[in-house]
Design a protein around this motif. Structure first.
Motif, PDB file in Angstrom:
ATOM      1  N   GLU A   1       0.820  -1.217   0.000  1.00 25.23           N
ATOM      2  CA  GLU A   1       0.000   0.000   0.000  1.00 25.23           C
ATOM      3  C   GLU A   1       0.852   1.264   0.000  1.00 25.23           C
ATOM      4  O   GLU A   1       0.331   2.390  -0.030  1.00 25.23           O
ATOM      5  CB  GLU A   1      -0.947   0.014   1.195  1.00 25.23           C
ATOM      6  CG  GLU A   1      -0.278  -0.005   2.550  1.00 25.23           C
ATOM      7  CD  GLU A   1      -0.053  -1.421   3.080  1.00 25.23           C
ATOM      8  OE1 GLU A   1      -0.011  -1.571   4.321  1.00 25.23           O
ATOM      9  OE2 GLU A   1       0.047  -2.354   2.265  1.00 25.23           O
ATOM     10  N   GLY A   2       2.169   1.114   0.054  1.00 25.71           N
ATOM     11  CA  GLY A   2       3.068   2.263   0.048  1.00 25.71           C
ATOM     12  C   GLY A   2       3.176   2.909   1.406  1.00 25.71           C
ATOM     13  O   GLY A   2       3.200   2.239   2.437  1.00 25.71           O
ATOM     14  N   LYS A   3       3.301   4.230   1.434  1.00 30.20           N
ATOM     15  CA  LYS A   3       3.322   5.073   2.633  1.00 30.20           C
ATOM     16  C   LYS A   3       4.650   5.044   3.389  1.00 30.20           C
ATOM     17  O   LYS A   3       5.110   6.069   3.881  1.00 30.20           O
ATOM     18  CB  LYS A   3       2.170   4.730   3.587  1.00 30.20           C
ATOM     19  CG  LYS A   3       0.800   4.991   2.997  1.00 30.20           C
ATOM     20  CD  LYS A   3      -0.291   4.731   4.032  1.00 30.20           C
ATOM     21  CE  LYS A   3      -1.663   5.002   3.429  1.00 30.20           C
ATOM     22  NZ  LYS A   3      -2.732   4.779   4.421  1.00 30.20           N
ATOM     23  N   VAL A   4       5.275   3.885   3.560  1.00 29.39           N
ATOM     24  CA  VAL A   4       6.536   3.790   4.300  1.00 29.39           C
ATOM     25  C   VAL A   4       7.619   3.280   3.359  1.00 29.39           C
ATOM     26  O   VAL A   4       7.454   2.242   2.732  1.00 29.39           O
ATOM     27  CB  VAL A   4       6.409   2.849   5.519  1.00 29.39           C
ATOM     28  CG1 VAL A   4       7.709   2.857   6.317  1.00 29.39           C
ATOM     29  CG2 VAL A   4       5.236   3.246   6.389  1.00 29.39           C
ATOM     30  N   ASP A   5       8.740   4.007   3.275  1.00 29.82           N
ATOM     31  CA  ASP A   5       9.745   3.645   2.289  1.00 29.82           C
ATOM     32  C   ASP A   5      11.029   4.432   2.537  1.00 29.82           C
ATOM     33  O   ASP A   5      11.032   5.430   3.249  1.00 29.82           O
ATOM     34  CB  ASP A   5       9.207   3.975   0.889  1.00 29.82           C
ATOM     35  CG  ASP A   5      10.014   3.363  -0.240  1.00 29.82           C
ATOM     36  OD1 ASP A   5      10.894   2.531   0.034  1.00 29.82           O
ATOM     37  OD2 ASP A   5       9.751   3.717  -1.401  1.00 29.82           O
ATOM     38  N   ALA A   6      12.115   3.969   1.926  1.00 30.12           N
ATOM     39  CA  ALA A   6      13.326   4.781   1.849  1.00 30.12           C
ATOM     40  C   ALA A   6      13.136   5.786   0.723  1.00 30.12           C
ATOM     41  O   ALA A   6      12.215   5.673  -0.081  1.00 30.12           O
ATOM     42  CB  ALA A   6      14.536   3.900   1.579  1.00 30.12           C
ATOM     43  N   CYS A   7      14.010   6.793   0.650  1.00 34.64           N
ATOM     44  CA  CYS A   7      13.821   7.834  -0.362  1.00 34.64           C
ATOM     45  C   CYS A   7      15.181   8.399  -0.780  1.00 34.64           C
ATOM     46  O   CYS A   7      16.236   7.912  -0.358  1.00 34.64           O
ATOM     47  CB  CYS A   7      12.903   8.930   0.185  1.00 34.64           C
ATOM     48  SG  CYS A   7      12.018   9.864  -1.087  1.00 34.64           S
ATOM     49  N   LYS A   8      15.153   9.464  -1.566  1.00 39.10           N
ATOM     50  CA  LYS A   8      16.379  10.084  -2.060  1.00 39.10           C
ATOM     51  C   LYS A   8      17.287  10.501  -0.901  1.00 39.10           C
ATOM     52  O   LYS A   8      16.850  11.133   0.049  1.00 39.10           O
ATOM     53  CB  LYS A   8      16.028  11.316  -2.893  1.00 39.10           C
ATOM     54  CG  LYS A   8      17.228  12.034  -3.470  1.00 39.10           C
ATOM     55  CD  LYS A   8      16.797  13.264  -4.247  1.00 39.10           C
ATOM     56  CE  LYS A   8      18.006  14.036  -4.768  1.00 39.10           C
ATOM     57  NZ  LYS A   8      17.604  15.264  -5.488  1.00 39.10           N
ATOM     58  N   GLY A   9      18.544  10.117  -0.977  1.00 36.13           N
ATOM     59  CA  GLY A   9      19.487  10.423   0.094  1.00 36.13           C
ATOM     60  C   GLY A   9      19.716   9.261   1.043  1.00 36.13           C
ATOM     61  O   GLY A   9      20.672   9.259   1.823  1.00 36.13           O
ATOM     62  N   ASP A  10      18.814   8.259   0.992  1.00 38.54           N
ATOM     63  CA  ASP A  10      18.991   7.058   1.821  1.00 38.54           C
ATOM     64  C   ASP A  10      19.831   6.006   1.109  1.00 38.54           C
ATOM     65  O   ASP A  10      20.225   5.005   1.721  1.00 38.54           O
ATOM     66  CB  ASP A  10      17.629   6.456   2.186  1.00 38.54           C
ATOM     67  CG  ASP A  10      16.810   7.364   3.066  1.00 38.54           C
ATOM     68  OD1 ASP A  10      17.401   8.017   3.947  1.00 38.54           O
ATOM     69  OD2 ASP A  10      15.578   7.436   2.884  1.00 38.54           O
TER      70      ASP A  10
END
Length: 440
Positions: free
Chosen positions: A380-389
């Motif tokens: 369902e998404g919502k929780v994730d790593a992102c740019k810079g991780d």
């Protein structure tokens, strides 16, 4: 003779009406209030006493050695991340926990860690660190005696799968500093300022939809990889006092080690420690289009000194395979929204392993997940790593709160979108490559 009743005249014997006491002190309302007040006073008193008792308690550390006589030493016991060492250590730790949790130490025993297994002519010599919580007034000598009596009695009266020689048992009280040095000899241990290992309960949920790192030393292997003229670029994980593992795509701008620095701590500014870089090794078969073999190594110019705030994470053996829905944790200084700014404070998030079959569905990544990749997040998404991780750690704890690096933040479509979980380099697939480069 029968007596007829005599009728009394009302005016001669008037009825007396005694007035009721309308304002009795112990009426139901006042009684209830009084009872509540008494209960509150008792609870407060108990709380004060308990607080005084707890405040007087401290952690006692003991180093215990003994010989196991019914098993033979294996060479792989010398490698603390090997299947043989892990399984034998768990067996010993379970046995010790059972002994002490069923004894007078119940509620006082915290945990134990097998520090070392070494060869002995009579079998295997074991070095174990024990942690107990007792009032300071009891004293370490008295506790040491209780530990010895408990071990002797248990080994005398019960049958265990491991045969421990009673005469070989030696118990030595040690201080915080010695305890920290011993814990430093093991990877994957998170410690507080008092050297008491943290448990999984101390960890909370992200990075996108996560939280800031709650405690200093909660993720002590986390590193920030920075270009000297551009600041934070990627995360990394300390795997020895010299080497950091990260993602290959972090070095698309430059592989020149003199352009890079590495910092440790839960904030980028100010850093807990800053290190120069000596060597960068990018996987020879890294493909920046398919993202295959997205792994690299950085050697620090100087060795780091392990502490409560800086520790190495364990590398898993190649046989480790986590089933879908296993909880794992990702950390980093990356943005908390898609294409947002770098965060100065370290963030953390709980995500779950997603099977490659699910991740390769046509409505997810449509076959883009190759060998050596691992999906983690939520459908369902919502929780994730992102740019810079990128390059940062995806870790999980075993049953004894020893933490292993299972993944390296690699790629994904945007951040935290439905059916677009994070994709990580699967560290178990690169154990031989890491060992071939740096011998770890």
């Amino acid at each position: 003779m029968m007596y007829a009743p005599v009728a009394c005249q009302q005016d001669k014997y008037p009825q007396i009406n005694y007035p009721r006491r309308q304002n009795q002190f112990w009426n139901p309302l006042r009684l209830a209030i009084f009872t509540v007040v008494i209960v509150i006073i008792i609870v407060i008193a108990i709380g004060i006493v308990a607080r005084v008792v707890i405040a007087d308690e401290r952690t006692f550390y003991y180093l215990v050695t003994f010989k196991i006589t019914n098993i033979k030493y294996k060479e792989k016991y010398g490698r603390k991340t090997s299947r043989e060492f892990v399984e034998r250590s768990r067996q010993i730790e379970r046995m010790m926990s059972k002994i002490f949790r069923q004894s007078s130490h119940k509620g006082r025993y915290i945990k134990c860690h097998v520090i070392k297994l070494s060869p002995d002519k009579d079998g295997v010599k074991v070095l174990v660190l024990f942690l107990f919580r007792y009032p300071s007034s009891i004293g370490e000598t008295r506790i040491k005696k209780k530990i010895g009596n408990t071990l002797y009695q248990a080994l005398k009266n019960k049958n265990f799968s491991l045969a421990i020689s009673n005469p070989s048992i030696k118990i030595t009280p040690i201080d915080n500093m010695k305890t920290r040095d011993l814990l430093n000899s093991r990877c994957g241990i998170r410690t507080t300022a008092s050297s008491l290992p943290l448990t999984l309960a101390s960890t909370t949920d992200r990075i996108v939809m996560g939280t800031t790192a709650a405690l200093t030393g909660e993720w002590p292997w986390q590193a920030s990889l920075q270009l000297k003229d551009s600041g934070h670029q990627c995360g990394g994980s300390l795997i020895s006092n010299t080497w950091i593992v990260t993602a290959a795509h972090c070095f698309q701008k430059t592989k020149n080690p003199t352009q890079w620095i590495v910092t440790f701590g839960t904030t980028i500014i100010p850093p807990l420690r800053k290190q120069n870089v000596d060597t960068i090794i990018v996987h020879e078969k890294y493909n920046n289009i398919t993202h295959e073999n997205d792994i690299a190594l950085m050697q620090l110019a100087e060795n780091v000194e392990y502490s409560n705030e800086i520790q190495r994470v364990c590398l898993p053996e190649s046989y480790i395979k986590l089933p879908p829905h296993t909880s794992v944790f990702v950390t980093g200084f990356g943005s908390v929204v898609d294409d947002g700014p770098t965060q100065n404070v370290l963030h953390q998030a709980r995500v779950e392993i997603i099977s490659t079959d699910v991740c390769n569905r046509t409505d997810v990544y449509n076959g883009l997940i190759k060998k050596g990749m691992l999906c983690a997040g939520f459908m369902e998404g919502k929780v994730d790593a992102c740019k810079g991780d990128s390059g940062g750690p995806l870790v999980y704890p075993d049953h004894h709160d020893i933490w292993y690096l299972i993944g390296i933040v690699s790629w994904g479509e945007s951040c935290a979108l439905p059916k677009r979980p994070g994709v990580y380099t699967q560290v178990t697939q690169y154990r031989n490559w890491i060992n071939s480069k740096i011998g770890v």
